[in-house]
Scaffold this motif. Structure first.
Motif, PDB file in Angstrom:
ATOM      1  N   PHE A 156      -0.534   1.062   8.806  1.00 41.67           N
ATOM      2  CA  PHE A 156      -0.463   0.308   7.553  1.00 41.67           C
ATOM      3  C   PHE A 156       0.952   0.113   7.015  1.00 41.67           C
ATOM      4  O   PHE A 156       1.144  -0.673   6.079  1.00 41.67           O
ATOM      5  N   ILE A 157       1.942   0.798   7.583  1.00 42.61           N
ATOM      6  CA  ILE A 157       3.295   0.707   7.020  1.00 42.61           C
ATOM      7  C   ILE A 157       3.901  -0.706   7.072  1.00 42.61           C
ATOM      8  O   ILE A 157       4.658  -1.082   6.174  1.00 42.61           O
ATOM      9  N   PRO A 158       3.582  -1.543   8.069  1.00 39.77           N
ATOM     10  CA  PRO A 158       4.116  -2.913   8.013  1.00 39.77           C
ATOM     11  C   PRO A 158       3.667  -3.680   6.779  1.00 39.77           C
ATOM     12  O   PRO A 158       4.395  -4.545   6.275  1.00 39.77           O
ATOM     13  N   PHE A 159       2.477  -3.345   6.259  1.00 37.77           N
ATOM     14  CA  PHE A 159       1.961  -4.021   5.070  1.00 37.77           C
ATOM     15  C   PHE A 159       2.695  -3.586   3.806  1.00 37.77           C
ATOM     16  O   PHE A 159       2.521  -4.205   2.749  1.00 37.77           O
ATOM     17  N   MET A 160       3.474  -2.518   3.899  1.00 37.40           N
ATOM     18  CA  MET A 160       4.328  -2.109   2.785  1.00 37.40           C
ATOM     19  C   MET A 160       5.722  -2.712   2.939  1.00 37.40           C
ATOM     20  O   MET A 160       6.319  -3.183   1.955  1.00 37.40           O
ATOM     21  N   ILE A 161       6.235  -2.733   4.150  1.00 39.43           N
ATOM     22  CA  ILE A 161       7.604  -3.212   4.379  1.00 39.43           C
ATOM     23  C   ILE A 161       7.720  -4.713   4.122  1.00 39.43           C
ATOM     24  O   ILE A 161       8.635  -5.171   3.420  1.00 39.43           O
ATOM     25  N   ILE A 206       1.476  -1.779  -2.188  1.00 48.80           N
ATOM     26  CA  ILE A 206       0.533  -0.712  -2.533  1.00 48.80           C
ATOM     27  C   ILE A 206      -0.901  -1.201  -2.378  1.00 48.80           C
ATOM     28  O   ILE A 206      -1.762  -0.510  -1.827  1.00 48.80           O
ATOM     29  N   THR A 207      -1.159  -2.421  -2.840  1.00 48.63           N
ATOM     30  CA  THR A 207      -2.506  -2.991  -2.733  1.00 48.63           C
ATOM     31  C   THR A 207      -2.917  -3.163  -1.281  1.00 48.63           C
ATOM     32  O   THR A 207      -4.043  -2.824  -0.888  1.00 48.63           O
ATOM     33  N   MET A 208      -1.999  -3.671  -0.463  1.00 46.63           N
ATOM     34  CA  MET A 208      -2.311  -3.964   0.937  1.00 46.63           C
ATOM     35  C   MET A 208      -2.455  -2.703   1.788  1.00 46.63           C
ATOM     36  O   MET A 208      -3.054  -2.745   2.864  1.00 46.63           O
ATOM     37  N   VAL A 209      -1.916  -1.579   1.320  1.00 45.14           N
ATOM     38  CA  VAL A 209      -2.047  -0.316   2.052  1.00 45.14           C
ATOM     39  C   VAL A 209      -3.223   0.497   1.521  1.00 45.14           C
ATOM     40  O   VAL A 209      -4.054   0.991   2.290  1.00 45.14           O
ATOM     41  N   LEU A 210      -3.305   0.638   0.200  1.00 47.52           N
ATOM     42  CA  LEU A 210      -4.309   1.515  -0.408  1.00 47.52           C
ATOM     43  C   LEU A 210      -5.735   1.058  -0.117  1.00 47.52           C
ATOM     44  O   LEU A 210      -6.595   1.869   0.240  1.00 47.52           O
ATOM     45  N   ILE A 211      -5.991  -0.232  -0.253  1.00 52.35           N
ATOM     46  CA  ILE A 211      -7.362  -0.731  -0.132  1.00 52.35           C
ATOM     47  C   ILE A 211      -7.926  -0.548   1.281  1.00 52.35           C
ATOM     48  O   ILE A 211      -9.019   0.012   1.439  1.00 52.35           O
ATOM     49  N   PRO A 212      -7.237  -0.975   2.341  1.00 52.80           N
ATOM     50  CA  PRO A 212      -7.799  -0.713   3.673  1.00 52.80           C
ATOM     51  C   PRO A 212      -7.795   0.763   4.052  1.00 52.80           C
ATOM     52  O   PRO A 212      -8.636   1.203   4.840  1.00 52.80           O
TER      53      PRO A 212
END
Length: 271
Positions: A156-161, A206-212
């Motif tokens: 999921f880290i690419p969705f934070m970067i 945060i939204t793109m990591v937390l939800i999935p």
């Protein structure tokens, strides 16, 4: 031309109804009813499966899943924000190359990427083989909460970067030049200009990591070995193994409500 686009919109509406509205309606139907699966005649309105969930050990699995997802989001931010800032400070061509390296693993299948960590973390895997070669004892890394967290952060880290970098890239350079002209050093420029203007990207990340992360089940199944289940594994078990669609749907509705609340909160923070 307008009529043609209008006709195309009907296809879009049909697609939305078929793959979004109808499945959600079906889940709600099973969540608030009881009876035989597939029989609409013998069902009756009921909330017993919600009561069953909140009074069972699965409720604590949900809390554990939320905590695990929160930790994943924190670690993704701790690693992702400095990475995005580092890319922002680089030359555009070099940053594009590094961005490609970050995105490249996402072109592979999600399960393949996760399964690679099984080979790395297993007792006879690459990491333990190196440790044994160096004279150390092998470490139990696979089928632990730590391995699940590692797999979640990795996936999921690419969705934070990416969201943070995209926002930083759009920051007007004149604001930074103005801060420098007013005597601000690099740290103060970052604190007063860059970080506040990158907040929308942080909220999106945060939204793109937390939800999935809350609803994931593949990572915990592969790296947890069914010893440490998250709420996604419980839902999968109810549908595929136990065959209790009512219970699985009720848990899914609870999960959907939590995800909607998380989206609402992060959206408000972004405003």
């Amino acid at each position: 031309m307008i009529k043609r686009f209008s006709n195309l919109s009907y296809i879009y509406v049909f697609w939305i109804f078929l793959f979004i509205v109808f499945p959600i309606t079906l889940v709600l139907y099973y969540a608030f009813s009881e009876g035989n699966i597939g029989s609409f005649e013998t069902t009756s309105l009921s909330v017993q499966y919600f009561y069953k969930f909140f009074t069972s050990r699965y409720f604590y699995v949900l809390l554990d899943s939320i905590g695990q997802a929160f930790l994943c989001t924190v670690f993704c931010f701790i690693v992702g924000y400095p990475t995005a800032f580092f890319l922002y400070r680089m030359e555009k061509k070099k940053a594009d190359i590094l961005l490609l390296l970050i995105i490249l693993p996402m072109w592979m299948n999600f399960l393949v990427r996760t399964y690679a960590w099984v080979n790395l973390l297993s007792k006879n895997g690459l990491i333990n083989s190196v440790l044994v070669t160096m004279g150390f004892e092998p470490i139990k890394m696979l089928y632990t909460k730590g391995s699940i967290l590692l797999g979640m952060v990795y996936n999921f880290i690419p969705f934070m970067i990416l969201p943070i970098y995209n926002v930083m890239e759009k920051i007007d350079k004149s604001y930074i030049e103005a801060a420098k002209d007013l005597g601000a050093n690099d740290f103060k420029t970052f604190k007063k200009v860059i970080f506040p203007m990158s907040v929308p990207g942080i909220i999106t990340g945060i939204t793109m990591v937390l939800i999935p992360a809350i609803s994931t089940f593949e990572i915990s199944a592969l790296l947890g070995g069914n010893k440490y289940n998250l709420i996604g594994n419980i839902v999968e078990h109810q549908f595929k193994v136990a065959g209790n669609w009512h219970y699985g749907s009720a848990i899914s509705v609870v999960l959907m409500v939590i995800i909607l609340i998380a989206m609402f909160v992060t959206d408000k923070e972004g405003d």
